[in-house]
Design a protein around this motif. Structure first.
Motif, short mmCIF file in Angstrom:
data_model
loop_
_atom_site.label_atom_id
_atom_site.label_comp_id
_atom_site.label_asym_id
_atom_site.label_seq_id
_atom_site.Cartn_x
_atom_site.Cartn_y
_atom_site.Cartn_z
N UNK A 121 -29.05 67.82 -21.84
CA UNK A 121 -28.54 67.16 -23.03
C UNK A 121 -27.15 67.31 -23.33
N UNK A 122 -26.74 68.75 -23.15
CA UNK A 122 -25.48 69.18 -23.17
C UNK A 122 -24.54 68.59 -22.25
N UNK A 123 -24.89 68.44 -21.03
CA UNK A 123 -24.19 67.76 -20.18
C UNK A 123 -23.68 66.29 -20.42
N UNK A 124 -24.86 65.57 -20.79
CA UNK A 124 -24.64 64.21 -21.41
C UNK A 124 -23.69 64.02 -22.71
N UNK A 125 -23.82 65.16 -23.43
CA UNK A 125 -22.74 65.05 -24.75
C UNK A 125 -21.36 65.26 -24.19
N UNK A 168 -26.80 53.04 -12.68
CA UNK A 168 -27.35 53.63 -13.96
C UNK A 168 -26.16 54.73 -14.33
N UNK A 169 -26.38 54.92 -15.71
CA UNK A 169 -25.65 55.89 -16.34
C UNK A 169 -26.63 56.67 -17.39
N UNK A 170 -26.48 57.81 -17.75
CA UNK A 170 -27.32 58.82 -18.38
C UNK A 170 -28.20 59.67 -17.75
N UNK A 171 -29.15 60.04 -18.80
CA UNK A 171 -30.30 60.85 -18.40
C UNK A 171 -31.45 59.89 -18.15
N UNK A 186 -45.24 64.06 -9.74
CA UNK A 186 -43.98 64.88 -9.54
C UNK A 186 -42.83 63.89 -10.29
N UNK A 187 -41.67 64.50 -10.43
CA UNK A 187 -40.66 63.70 -11.12
C UNK A 187 -39.07 64.17 -10.56
N UNK A 188 -38.42 63.13 -10.61
CA UNK A 188 -37.03 63.39 -10.22
C UNK A 188 -36.34 63.30 -11.48
N UNK A 189 -35.32 63.96 -12.19
CA UNK A 189 -35.04 64.18 -13.17
C UNK A 189 -33.19 64.33 -13.01
N UNK A 190 -32.31 63.59 -13.81
CA UNK A 190 -30.92 63.71 -13.52
C UNK A 190 -30.24 63.18 -14.54
N UNK A 191 -28.82 63.78 -14.49
CA UNK A 191 -27.78 63.22 -15.28
C UNK A 191 -27.06 62.30 -14.36
N UNK A 192 -27.01 61.08 -14.49
CA UNK A 192 -26.51 60.10 -13.51
C UNK A 192 -25.01 59.46 -14.23
#
Length: 383
Positions: A299-303, A258-261, A203-209
């Motif tokens: 990716x677009x959120x980070x951009x 943390x910052x980023x993806x 399993x995984x937890x993925x985020x923009x932080x």
């Protein structure tokens, strides 16, 4: 001129970034040291082949070459797709930030993900469940119960020499043999021995932080991977509700500032019902394009955040699926022959796939390029 993005690496992960940004009118430049598929996308503005992207010097030189070749790139956002590129950008952030926007966390964050010794030490400090891990300094420290796995603290120092993430040892003799093999490749201090968690609950937890707090997130089950035992990459993934990993993931990212993806990988331990933290990836992950299909365009959120635009909070919808057929099908054939998978069960998972890693009717050329490149990719990087 509207700022664009430089994507370091043009495989299917880089292709996902190009498509994410291109659909919003963001120009992209793909920089790679291999033959790759992302430049074939209708949304890829330009591409540049460089001699290497492995070392810090390679990355700095590649960005300098891009500026000299194309010009007008000041303020463009740099997206890394490999761990060593993340490390290079983070370590040289002050230098590179004079010309670029760096879509990677600061080195203090990256260091915790880059070195698994730091990952597991922080997990222990925070009380985040993780597999029992040993740090043997020589062959005399191998009084460790089998089955176990031998793995590197720093993946890049090991992976490019072995094309493996880890080696399984079912006996004390195998453990010693694998340890000695690893010690011939990497320093003994970088060798980890970890208990083998049974089962296949990945399993995984993925985020923009941002500032240590998730702005957008997605939880998934990584049902299949390539290879099946210690996969280098997921091949079939579905979004699922997973509250059990959300709070430990948030606590971990908060402690990192943390910052980023980011992707935090877990394995469900059937012996105690705990989700055990395996890995932290401080970048886009292979199946990040699943996010867009599920309502979170990472990716677009980070951009947007990099250029100072507002970023809306979002959570992925459950029940959305992603597949990479180029690796999933061949791996399934191996598992079918070995009796690990039943044909009917496998075929049922192929119904109603929401998004494929490479093939798209709106952007078909990368899929055709990948078919042509399969022999090259199999030799170069094991797909």
């Amino acid at each position: 001129m509207k700022p664009g993005a430089v994507v370091l690496g043009g495989d299917y992960q880089g292709l996902g970034i190009v498509r994410s940004l291109g659909r919003h009118g963001v120009p992209t430049l793909v920089v790679d040291d291999e033959r790759s598929i992302a430049p074939a996308s209708r949304w890829a503005g330009a591409s540049l082949r460089v001699p290497g992207l492995r070392s810090d010097e390679d990355v700095i030189e590649a960005l300098s070459l891009a500026r000299a070749r194309f010009g007008g790139l000041d303020g463009w956002v740099v997206f890394p797709t490999r761990d060593e590129n993340v490390a290079a950008l983070s370590r040289h952030r002050d230098l590179l930030a004079r010309s670029w926007r760096i879509a990677a966390p600061p080195w203090d964050c990256v260091r915790v993900a880059w070195d698994k010794r730091e990952t597991y030490r922080l997990a222990q400090k925070l009380g985040v469940a993780a597999p029992r891990t040993w740090f043997p300094l020589d062959g005399d420290d191998l009084d460790i119960p089998a089955p176990a796995i031998v793995k590197p603290a720093i993946k890049e120092h090991f992976f490019y020499a072995t094309r493996a993430k880890a080696w399984r040892a079912d006996t004390a003799a195998e453990l010693r043999r694998h340890y000695e093999r690893a010690a011939a490749i990497i320093p003994a201090g970088e060798i980890l021995v970890q208990e083998l968690i049974p089962g296949d609950g990945q399993f995984s937890y993925c985020a923009f932080v941002k500032d240590g707090e998730p702005v957008a997130s997605m939880t998934v089950r990584r049902t299949r991977q390539h290879p099946s035992d210690f996969g280098r990459a997921s091949t079939f993934v579905q979004t699922v509700p997973l509250p059990a990993v959300e709070e430990p993931s948030r606590a971990f990212l908060r402690a990192m500032g943390y910052y980023g993806l980011v992707e935090l990988e877990y394995k469900l331990d059937p012996r105690d019902g705990d989700y055990k933290l395996l890995d932290v990836n401080a970048r886009t992950w292979g199946y990040h394009s699943l996010g867009r299909a599920a309502g979170v365009d990472f990716a677009y959120l980070l951009f947007r955040d990099q250029i100072g635009a507002a970023v809306p909070s979002a959570n992925a919808r459950d029940g959305v699926s992603w597949i990479r057929l180029a690796t999933d099908v061949p791996n399934a054939v191996v598992d079918l022959r070995a009796g690990r998978v039943r044909a009917g069960e496998y075929l049922r998972t192929l119904r109603g796939i929401d998004t494929e890693a490479v093939f798209s009717w709106r952007d078909p050329l990368p899929g055709l390029y990948e078919i042509a490149l399969l022999p090259y990719l199999a030799v170069k990087r094991g797909l």
